[in-house]
Structure formats: structure tokens, C-alpha cells
Scaffold this active site. Structure first.
Site, PDB file in Angstrom:
ATOM      1  N   SER A  22      47.017  93.648  49.236  1.00 50.02           N
ATOM      2  CA  SER A  22      47.715  93.004  48.119  1.00 50.02           C
ATOM      3  C   SER A  22      48.632  91.880  48.577  1.00 50.02           C
ATOM      4  O   SER A  22      49.335  91.288  47.763  1.00 50.02           O
ATOM      5  CB  SER A  22      48.513  94.049  47.335  1.00 50.02           C
ATOM      6  N   ASN A 110      55.925 103.936  48.104  1.00 50.85           N
ATOM      7  CA  ASN A 110      55.929 104.151  46.650  1.00 50.85           C
ATOM      8  C   ASN A 110      57.302 103.912  46.024  1.00 50.85           C
ATOM      9  O   ASN A 110      57.405 103.265  44.984  1.00 50.85           O
ATOM     10  CB  ASN A 110      55.416 105.557  46.317  1.00 50.85           C
ATOM     11  N   THR A 155      54.042  77.925   1.791  1.00 52.50           N
ATOM     12  CA  THR A 155      53.524  79.289   1.919  1.00 52.50           C
ATOM     13  C   THR A 155      52.028  79.154   1.709  1.00 52.50           C
ATOM     14  O   THR A 155      51.587  78.272   0.951  1.00 52.50           O
ATOM     15  CB  THR A 155      54.122  80.260   0.875  1.00 52.50           C
ATOM     16  N   HIS A 156      51.257  79.967   2.390  1.00 54.04           N
ATOM     17  CA  HIS A 156      49.784  79.848   2.357  1.00 54.04           C
ATOM     18  C   HIS A 156      49.343  78.454   2.779  1.00 54.04           C
ATOM     19  O   HIS A 156      48.267  78.003   2.373  1.00 54.04           O
ATOM     20  CB  HIS A 156      49.221  80.164   0.968  1.00 54.04           C
ATOM     21  N   SER A 277      42.143  60.381  24.675  1.00 55.31           N
ATOM     22  CA  SER A 277      40.745  60.807  24.723  1.00 55.31           C
ATOM     23  C   SER A 277      39.990  59.886  25.669  1.00 55.31           C
ATOM     24  O   SER A 277      40.260  58.686  25.714  1.00 55.31           O
ATOM     25  CB  SER A 277      40.147  60.727  23.328  1.00 55.31           C
ATOM     26  N   LYS A 283      42.900  57.789  20.033  1.00 60.16           N
ATOM     27  CA  LYS A 283      43.451  59.140  19.939  1.00 60.16           C
ATOM     28  C   LYS A 283      44.729  59.341  20.735  1.00 60.16           C
ATOM     29  O   LYS A 283      44.901  58.811  21.821  1.00 60.16           O
ATOM     30  CB  LYS A 283      42.410  60.171  20.442  1.00 60.16           C
ATOM     31  N   ASN A 285      46.590  62.946  21.497  1.00 62.16           N
ATOM     32  CA  ASN A 285      46.415  64.375  21.214  1.00 62.16           C
ATOM     33  C   ASN A 285      47.646  65.195  21.611  1.00 62.16           C
ATOM     34  O   ASN A 285      48.270  64.913  22.635  1.00 62.16           O
ATOM     35  CB  ASN A 285      45.197  64.910  21.970  1.00 62.16           C
ATOM     36  N   GLU A 290      49.166  72.290  22.160  1.00 60.61           N
ATOM     37  CA  GLU A 290      47.939  73.092  22.151  1.00 60.61           C
ATOM     38  C   GLU A 290      47.925  74.074  23.324  1.00 60.61           C
ATOM     39  O   GLU A 290      47.467  75.211  23.197  1.00 60.61           O
ATOM     40  CB  GLU A 290      46.711  72.182  22.206  1.00 60.61           C
ATOM     41  N   TYR A 317      52.073 108.412  41.883  1.00 64.16           N
ATOM     42  CA  TYR A 317      51.541 107.096  42.257  1.00 64.16           C
ATOM     43  C   TYR A 317      50.034 107.133  42.444  1.00 64.16           C
ATOM     44  O   TYR A 317      49.480 108.065  43.017  1.00 64.16           O
ATOM     45  CB  TYR A 317      52.202 106.596  43.562  1.00 64.16           C
ATOM     46  N   GLN A 322      48.896  99.106  41.817  1.00 65.42           N
ATOM     47  CA  GLN A 322      48.976  97.829  42.524  1.00 65.42           C
ATOM     48  C   GLN A 322      48.580  96.672  41.594  1.00 65.42           C
ATOM     49  O   GLN A 322      48.943  95.526  41.843  1.00 65.42           O
ATOM     50  CB  GLN A 322      48.054  97.870  43.748  1.00 65.42           C
ATOM     51  N   LYS A 325      51.176  93.776  39.417  1.00 65.30           N
ATOM     52  CA  LYS A 325      51.926  92.560  39.758  1.00 65.30           C
ATOM     53  C   LYS A 325      51.333  91.281  39.205  1.00 65.30           C
ATOM     54  O   LYS A 325      52.054  90.428  38.683  1.00 65.30           O
ATOM     55  CB  LYS A 325      52.102  92.473  41.268  1.00 65.30           C
TER      56      LYS A 325
HETATM   57  N1  ARG Z   1      50.689  97.420  47.533  1.00 68.10           N
HETATM   58  C1  ARG Z   1      51.042  98.682  46.955  1.00 68.10           C
HETATM   59  C2  ARG Z   1      51.363  98.521  45.478  1.00 68.10           C
HETATM   60  O1  ARG Z   1      51.599  97.442  45.067  1.00 68.10           O
HETATM   61  C3  ARG Z   1      52.233  99.235  47.665  1.00 68.10           C
HETATM   62  C4  ARG Z   1      52.347 100.720  47.567  1.00 68.10           C
HETATM   63  C5  ARG Z   1      51.320 101.360  48.388  1.00 68.10           C
HETATM   64  N2  ARG Z   1      51.470 102.764  48.358  1.00 68.10           N
HETATM   65  C6  ARG Z   1      50.523 103.581  48.790  1.00 68.10           C
HETATM   66  N3  ARG Z   1      50.724 104.836  48.721  1.00 68.10           N
HETATM   67  N4  ARG Z   1      49.403 103.082  49.281  1.00 68.10           N
HETATM   68  O2  ARG Z   1      51.354  99.460  44.721  1.00 68.10           O
END
Ligand code: ARG
Length: 458
Positions: A22, A110, A155-156, A277, A283, A285, A290, A317, A322, A325
Site C-alpha cells: 500500500s 493495526n 420552482t420546477h 471549443s 463558444k 463553455n 461542469e 482488523y 486497507q 485510504k
Molecule cells: N497497510 C495496512 C492498512 O492500511 C496497514 C495495516 C496492516 N496490518 C496488518 N495486520 N497487515 O490497513
């Protein structure tokens, strides 16, 4: 260097490693991982695991790493570690030698990742709150400059009643003010300290969890280690607040796109936030708006994505977590851009009072005033509604505005109509009758602008 090779006979498959790692994503958490590590080093020092000298050497190595990361945040991306926790630990061991290997005593990735991510989300919320403040200021400024511009309210998407353009701008400022309040509220549940929860069952070292929380600026420690290591509500809640904010921005963008079209032509967007454009030379835009509207889709998608990921996970966990993120990082990055671009759109927006006024004059937006005029003369509202309906039909037939019908023509529909009707049909009259808190009367709007600015500066 992996953190866990001892039990394994073979090295990870290349494709699996790419799948599992990760670092390309969680490198964004580097500074927070170091910050959390310094707090943990202090905690295990207080618990008797590290001597004062060891603590000093660890914290100075970690601080040096923090400085390095602040200078070049993308530094970890050049390496091949499993995740940011492995990267920081490897770099620490390189700098402090075997002593570096003591840092992870009593800690798990964790509780570590939960801590890092809470620190990250907290910082991101604070940045969005500042941007929301700027966007609200731009709306209030716009309201200030358009407090005498009369336009049609809809409205509408049908012309309904005349309003002040400022009243429209303030409606969106209300939405953004609630969005900020939602993020502030989510922040309370983000700002809690998981360190000391271990992998799932709590650490065996007698660390002072209250002190760790204070060291990291958290309000309090988490109360249950299983929950602390697997809870991602704090992310979901933040993502949902972002999604609602993005939906508001999308509606605002859509209004502006319509108002800027030649059919409305009530506003004009500045060249600096418009594009042309490649084929049609005439144009201009409204791409900025948008894209703001378009981004709301993926910002909502980020919430939906994590909600589906967390649903059905057994305690505690699981590696699925993971996946928390990327949605958060993307949601934050896109919302940030939307808010910042919006400020440029609003600050440079040209409102055309003449066109706005025409839109309020056309379309029989003063029909309700006429009905109210009849009610004031003792006619029950339902009857008044019917009389005005017939007058509108007559005016449509004659391709005229209501106020252009002669008194004779009006009296032919209902004899109780008198000369005073023309006063009631003026735009200014209709607005002045709406001096109610929350209404579009000029004074009500003026004090709403002042009140909004006061709350903004609080
Ligand atoms: N990269 C992991 C995550 O974002 C970190 C935690 C990993 N924990 C584990 N028991 N492998 O969740």
C-alpha cells in the site's frame, strides 16, 4: 525489508506483492506515521521499555526523518516497502541501528494505521473547513454586490416569483455553512486515540493511553480495542459529509451553468474559468462549473465505495480495511479543488441586472401579487387565484405582461379591480412585501448578509 519474514519459507510472489503493498497510497500518511511513532516511543519510555537515552536517540532520528519528509513528501514512493509503516521503521533502523527495532514493542500496525489515518483525516478536515470558509465568503461577497439585483426565482424551473439575486447566493451559503458544521461534528469522532489497542486485544505494556492521546492532540483514547482497530465510521462519516457538500456544489454549479446559458444570460462567467471549443469559434463553455458538477459523482462514489468495503467485515482488523485510504484521499483532493475553483468562479462572476430584471418581469412572476391584491379587497384566495389565472391567460393571448393590460381589460374579468392594482404589480412592491425573516425583502436580505458575515467571522 518486510516486517514479518521469519515465519515464511518463500518470498512473496511479485504480483501478490504489488497487489498487497500500500506504499504508493499510504505514503501520504508519512508525517503522521512519524508523529504517531514519536508519541509511541514516549509512551513505552514512560512504561519502562526504553531508557531516557534510548528515547532521545529514537526521537531525534524520527524528527530528522520528519524534516526530510516535510521537504520531499514523495520520498517513500521511490522505495519498494510494503507500506508506510515498514518504510518509516526501515529508515529508523538505518539511522538508529538496532535501537530502532525496539520502537514497535507493544504496538501493532493495526492500532498504528488507525492512529495515522485519524491524524490524516483530522488535518484534511481542517483544510476543508478553511476552504469552506473561503467559499462561503465568496457567496456572501456576491450577495453583497447583488443586493439590489431583482431576478426571477424558480420552482420546477418555471419562473415563479421575483427574488433578489443576493437571496439566491445566500441560499447556497446556508448549505455550505451546514456542510462545515457536519465536518466539524465528524471531527469530534475522528479525534480519538487508538494507540495502545495493539493488534486487537490491547497492548500488554502499561502505557498511559490518556497521555498518548494528549501528546497527539486527540480528545480521548478509544474505549474498546476490537472496535478501535477495525472502526472506520470516522472515515465514512467524513466521506458522507464531503459527499453532501459536493452535492451542494453541484447544484450551485448547475444553477450557474443555466444562468450563463444564452437562454437565461443572467450571469457571465469570466474567461479565466471558461474554455472554448476546438470546432465552434463562438463558444465559451462553463467547464469549471461542469467539472464541479461532475466531480460530485466520484466524491459520492468514494463514500459508496468504502461503505461497501466495510459492510459485512467480521471483527476485528481485516486487510480489506486497507482500501479505506484511496477513497478518502481522492474525495478530499477533489472537494478541495472544487471549493477552490468555485471561489474563482464566484469572485469573477458578472451578474447582469438588466437581464435579471427582464427575467423577473417576463413569465408572470407577479401573478401571486395580483392574487394578494384581490385578497386584500376581500376576495377569498381561491376565487382570487381563479381570477388571476384568467387574467394571465388573457395576457398570454395578447402577448403582454399583466401590468400592460388596461384597467378596462382587467375589469372585464373582475369588476372589483381598481387603479391601485398597478402598484401591486411592480417588482419592488412584491419584494417589499416580503420583509419577513428568511424572506427576500430587501431589508431582510441586507440583514441576512450581515448576519452571515458575522457568523463567518466568529
Ligand atoms: N497497510 C495496512 C492498512 O492500511 C496497514 C495495516 C496492516 N496490518 C496488518 N495486520 N497487515 O490497513
Amino acid at each position: 525489508m518486510a516486517l514479518w519474514g521469519g515465519r515464511f519459507e518463500s518470498r512473496p510472489d511479485e504480483l501478490f506483492k504489488e497487489f498487497n503493498d500500500s506504499l504508493p497510497v499510504d505514503a501520504a500518511l508519512a508525517a503522521h506515521d512519524i508523529e504517531g511513532s514519536i508519541a509511541w516511543a514516549r509512551a513505552i519510555h514512560r512504561a519502562g521499555v526504553l531508557t531516557a537515552d534510548e528515547l532521545g536517540r529514537l526521537t531525534s532520528a524520527l524528527s530528522a526523518l520528519l524534516t526530510e519528509i516535510s521537504k520531499s513528501p514523495s520520498l517513500p514512493l521511490a522505495d519498494n516497502d510494503e507500506d508506510i509503516h515498514s518504510w518509516v521503521e526501515r529508515r529508523l533502523i538505518e539511522a538508529a541501528g538496532d535501537l530502532g527495532k525496539k520502537l514497535h514493542t507493544g504496538r501493532s500496525r493495526n492500532d498504528q494505521v488507525a492512529t495515522d489515518f485519524r491524524l490524516y483525516v483530522r488535518a484534511q478536515i481542517d483544510a476543508r473547513l478553511a476552504e469552506l470558509t473561503n467559499a462561503r465568503r465568496a457567496l456572501i461577497d456576491l450577495a453583497d454586490r447583488t443586493s439590489t439585483v431583482i431576478t426571477s426565482g424558480y420552482t420546477h424551473l418555471q419562473r415563479a416569483q421575483p427574488i433578489l439575486f443576493a437571496h439566491w447566493a445566500l441560499a447556497y451559503q446556508e448549505m455550505l455553512e451546514r456542510d462545515a458544521a457536519r465536518l466539524q461534528d465528524a471531527r469530534k469522532r475522528v479525534n480519538i486515540s487508538p494507540l495502545g489497542s495493539g493488534a486487537l486485544a490491547g497492548t500488554t505494556y502499561q502505557v498511559d493511553r490518556e497521555q498518548i492521546a494528549r501528546d497527539l492532540g486527540f480528545d480521548t483514547p478509544t474505549r474498546n480495542s476490537l472496535d478501535a482497530t477495525s472502526d472506520r465510521d470516522f472515515v465514512l462519516e467524513t466521506l458522507s459529509a464531503n459527499a453532501i457538500a459536493a452535492i451542494h456544489l453541484s447544484r450551485l454549479a448547475e444553477d450557474l451553468i443555466l444562468f450563463a446559458s444564452q437562454e437565461f444570460a443572467v450571469v457571465e462567467m469570466h474567461d479565466s474559468v471558461s474554455s472554448g471549443s476546438s470546432l465552434m469559434p463562438q463558444k465559451k463553455n462553463p467547464d469549471a462549473c461542469e467539472l464541479i458538477r461532475g466531480k460530485s459523482g466520484r466524491i459520492f462514489g468514494a463514500f459508496a465505495s468504502l461503505a461497501m468495503t466495510v459492510k459485512g467485515l467480521p471483527l476485528a482488523y481485516n486487510k480489506d480495511l486497507q482500501e479505506d485510504k484511496e477513497p478518502l484521499i481522492d474525495s478530499m483532493r477533489q472537494l478541495s479543488m472544487c471549493l477552490r475553483v468555485l471561489v474563482r468562479v464566484l469572485d469573477t462572476l458578472k451578474v447582469r441586472p438588466d437581464r435579471a430584471r427582464d427575467s423577473a418581469l417576463d413569465g408572470y412572476a407577479n401573478a401571486t401579487e395580483l392574487a394578494d391584491y384581490l385578497v386584500a379587497r376581500g376576495i377569498p384566495f381561491r376565487d382570487a387565484h381563479d381570477i388571476v389565472g384568467r387574467l394571465v391567460r388573457l395576457a398570454i393571448e395578447k402577448r403582454q405582461r399583466l401590468e400592460d393590460l388596461s384597467l378596462g381589460q382587467m375589469q372585464a374579468v373582475d369588476g372589483r379591480i381598481e387603479q391601485g392594482v398597478y402598484e401591486s404589480l411592480k417588482l419592488e412592491t412584491g419584494l417589499a412585501r416580503r420583509e419577513i425573516p428568511g424572506g427576500t425583502g430587501p431589508q431582510a436580505v441586507e440583514s441576512a448578509v450581515r448576519a452571515a458575515r458575522r457568523r463567518l467571522n466568529e
